[in-house]
Design a protein around this motif. Structure first.
Motif, PDB file in Angstrom:
ATOM      1  N   SER A 109      -1.373  81.642  25.877  1.00 30.33           N
ATOM      2  CA  SER A 109      -1.164  82.504  26.970  1.00 30.33           C
ATOM      3  C   SER A 109      -2.303  83.378  27.756  1.00 30.33           C
ATOM      4  O   SER A 109      -2.091  83.372  28.915  1.00 30.33           O
ATOM      5  CB  SER A 109      -0.141  83.859  26.415  1.00 30.33           C
ATOM      6  N   THR A 110      -3.399  83.082  27.194  1.00 25.32           N
ATOM      7  CA  THR A 110      -4.650  83.369  27.712  1.00 25.32           C
ATOM      8  C   THR A 110      -5.514  82.505  28.593  1.00 25.32           C
ATOM      9  O   THR A 110      -6.508  82.676  29.231  1.00 25.32           O
ATOM     10  CB  THR A 110      -5.618  84.472  26.931  1.00 25.32           C
ATOM     11  N   TRP A 111      -4.950  81.135  28.348  1.00 26.30           N
ATOM     12  CA  TRP A 111      -5.786  80.019  28.818  1.00 26.30           C
ATOM     13  C   TRP A 111      -5.411  79.850  30.410  1.00 26.30           C
ATOM     14  O   TRP A 111      -4.382  80.416  30.777  1.00 26.30           O
ATOM     15  CB  TRP A 111      -5.455  78.759  27.950  1.00 26.30           C
TER      16      TRP A 111
END
Length: 223
Positions: free
Chosen positions: A131-133
């Motif tokens: 989700s942070t990529w």
């Protein structure tokens, strides 16, 4: 090419191939080889969060590793994993060919009856750190042919039974496949720096400390 043979020896072979480097270039990541128990111990534990997940956050299938062959990632994986090679017709239409779906041990003679499964499902990857990529990194993940275990051709039925579940809730129905599956799951998590939740980790430990204690995990981290 028979990809199942490459699974066994590919990562180890990478470690034996001399790496070309320039003075200013960073060294390529080294292939890691370890026991399943030690590999499980390297997976970081955290709570999972699916907030904001959509399948479209992971662009797939793209034009694959060979941009000139007219095949997308799905078809490139099918060609690579065939135990009897299909005929590749115009537009990368595949006819003939034979595959073995290792999740359930089924022999398949129609490419259309197969799904290409993400070893760690897209939703699970999102929960575990993706989700942070960036969108570009998620696309690379969703089309990852840099590791033979990231994408696998299996029967549509077994893939859909698995859905987005981790090993705490789903394992291949074929007992002979389970140690291989756990090893490949952990390999993918370590390759991409993904985490596990508590239930998942405990399930992995049960296999690593029991029936799969002799399983070897090979992975090359993605930087």
């Amino acid at each position: 090419m028979i990809k199942n043979f490459a699974r066994t020896f590919g990562a180890l072979s990478l470690a034996l191939v001399p790496l070309l480097s320039a003075p200013a270039a960073e060294a390529a990541p080294t292939a890691e080889v370890t026991t399943l128990a030690d590999a499980v111990g390297l997976v970081k534990v955290t709570e999972e969060d699916r907030t904001g997940y959509t399948r479209s956050s992971f662009k797939h299938w793209n034009s694959g590793d060979d941009k000139s062959d007219g095949c997308n990632t799905r078809n490139e994986v099918l060609i690579a994993e065939a135990v009897v090679a299909p005929t590749v017709e115009a537009g990368c239409k595949l006819t003939g060919g034979t595959w073995v779906s290792y999740y359930d041990g089924q022999e398949v003679t129609s490419a259309g009856s197969l799904d290409i499964d993400h070893m760690v499902p897209l939703a699970e990857a999102w929960d575990s750190g993706a989700s942070t990529w960036s969108a570009a990194r998620r696309e690379v993940y969703a089309n990852d042919q840099g590791a033979d275990v990231s994408l696998v051709a299996v029967t549509a039925r077994s893939n859909r039974q698995k859905s987005d579940q981790d090993p705490a809730d789903w394992m291949p129905p074929s007992p002979e496949a389970q140690c291989r599956y756990v090893g490949e799951w952990v390999s993918t998590k370590l390759r991409w720096g993904l985490t596990a939740d508590g239930r998942e980790l405990e399930a992995l430990k049960v296999y690593a400390e029991g029936p799969c204690e002799d399983t070897i995990v090979r992975y090359t981290p993605v930087v």
